[in-house]
Design an enzyme around this catalytic site. Structure first.
Site, PDB file in Angstrom:
ATOM      1  N   ASP A 288       0.821  -1.208   0.000  1.00 37.98           N
ATOM      2  CA  ASP A 288       0.000   0.000   0.000  1.00 37.98           C
ATOM      3  C   ASP A 288       0.858   1.262   0.000  1.00 37.98           C
ATOM      4  O   ASP A 288       2.080   1.210   0.178  1.00 37.98           O
ATOM      5  CB  ASP A 288      -0.920   0.016   1.224  1.00 37.98           C
ATOM      6  CG  ASP A 288      -1.986  -1.068   1.169  1.00 37.98           C
ATOM      7  OD1 ASP A 288      -2.311  -1.518   0.054  1.00 37.98           O
ATOM      8  OD2 ASP A 288      -2.481  -1.470   2.247  1.00 37.98           O
TER       9      ASP A 288
ATOM     10  N   TYR B  95       6.147  -9.914   6.902  1.00 32.87           N
ATOM     11  CA  TYR B  95       6.023  -8.479   7.150  1.00 32.87           C
ATOM     12  C   TYR B  95       6.421  -8.178   8.582  1.00 32.87           C
ATOM     13  O   TYR B  95       6.358  -9.040   9.468  1.00 32.87           O
ATOM     14  CB  TYR B  95       4.578  -8.009   6.948  1.00 32.87           C
ATOM     15  CG  TYR B  95       4.148  -7.812   5.522  1.00 32.87           C
ATOM     16  CD1 TYR B  95       4.241  -6.561   4.912  1.00 32.87           C
ATOM     17  CD2 TYR B  95       3.620  -8.867   4.787  1.00 32.87           C
ATOM     18  CE1 TYR B  95       3.821  -6.372   3.606  1.00 32.87           C
ATOM     19  CE2 TYR B  95       3.199  -8.694   3.471  1.00 32.87           C
ATOM     20  CZ  TYR B  95       3.306  -7.439   2.894  1.00 32.87           C
ATOM     21  OH  TYR B  95       2.894  -7.255   1.593  1.00 32.87           O
TER      22      TYR B  95
END
Length: 248
Positions: free
Chosen positions: A51, A109
């Site tokens: 994003d 992540y």
């Protein structure tokens, strides 16, 4: 011939990885500069999407070319042309059917939180001043490993065919004064990590019980989960592939 590019980027100046009609993306910058090294336009396929504002310490993409390539020279030239917030770590040949997205077997992540105001982490970690019960957050995070359907953590408008993911690790660790959430899965949905972190923070503040994570997941309702945390503290850190993907 198909090639993999391994790269990293600092996401502050980009509207995510994927090409956007009216915003700058990492993919666009990489394609534009890569195409300058070939007689034709080069299109690349990334291992996934990050994003706006999200960083990557390891990302992969693939492209095809019929031109003979000196990989060491190409890496040097590409790094010289790219802006300072995108770096190429490696370029190497792979099998013709290798795919940066579909052949990835896991992705990892990290989400970074600081709990004291730190001027040197403004763009790299989220300042979250509230007290947190890390034990409760880790107990709740461990529950994620027993589920597969994570529709509750996905953006509502998305083009996926399944909300199933296999999470192999979900853990909060205190590292050098930073609270870091580590998560590894075979795939991730859009906004998934940020929504998970937001939900776990509610449990950590003891606004919700540990069992709330079960309620949220079983509901399959994004509205039940916590608020998505800011993207600037999220990092794509590792992508793994089968060893036999490289061209021999």
């Amino acid at each position: 011939m198909r090639y993999f590019i391994e790269l990293s980027y600092f996401g502050k100046n980009y509207h995510g990885w994927q090409n956007q009609p009216h915003s700058i993306s990492v993919q666009e910058v990489l394609e534009t500069n890569l195409s300058k090294l070939f007689p034709q336009k080069i299109e690349i396929t990334g291992a996934g999407r990050t994003d706006a504002g999200v960083h990557a310490s390891q990302m992969f993409a693939h492209f095809d070319s019929s031109e003979e390539i000196d990989l060491e020279v190409m890496q040097y030239k590409l790094n010289s042309m790219l802006p300072k917030d995108i770096a190429i770590a490696d370029i190497y040949p792979v099998k013709d059917d290798a795919h940066a997205r579909f052949d990835a077997t896991s992705r990892s992540y990290e989400y970074h939180i600081v709990q004291q105001k730190d001027v040197f982490s403004i763009d790299t970690a989220w300042y979250f001043r509230h007290d947190l019960n890390i034990d409760l957050m880790n107990t709740a995070a461990e529950k994620l490993l027993k589920y597969t359907n994570f529709k509750c953590f996905s953006k509502s408008r998305t083009d996926v065919f399944t909300y199933n993911c296999r999470i192999d690790r979900a853990e909060w660790v205190n590292e050098n004064g930073k609270l870091i959430f580590h998560i590894t899965a075979d795939r991730f949905l859009r906004n998934m990590v940020r929504a998970i972190v937001g939900t776990l923070l509610e449990i950590g503040q003891e606004k919700k019980p540990v069992s709330y994570i079960d309620e949220v997941i079983k509901s399959e309702d994004r509205g039940m989960a916590g608020t998505s945390v800011p993207g600037h503290a999220l990092y794509l850190t590792k992508i793994t592939y089968p060893k036999n993907i490289r061209f021999n």
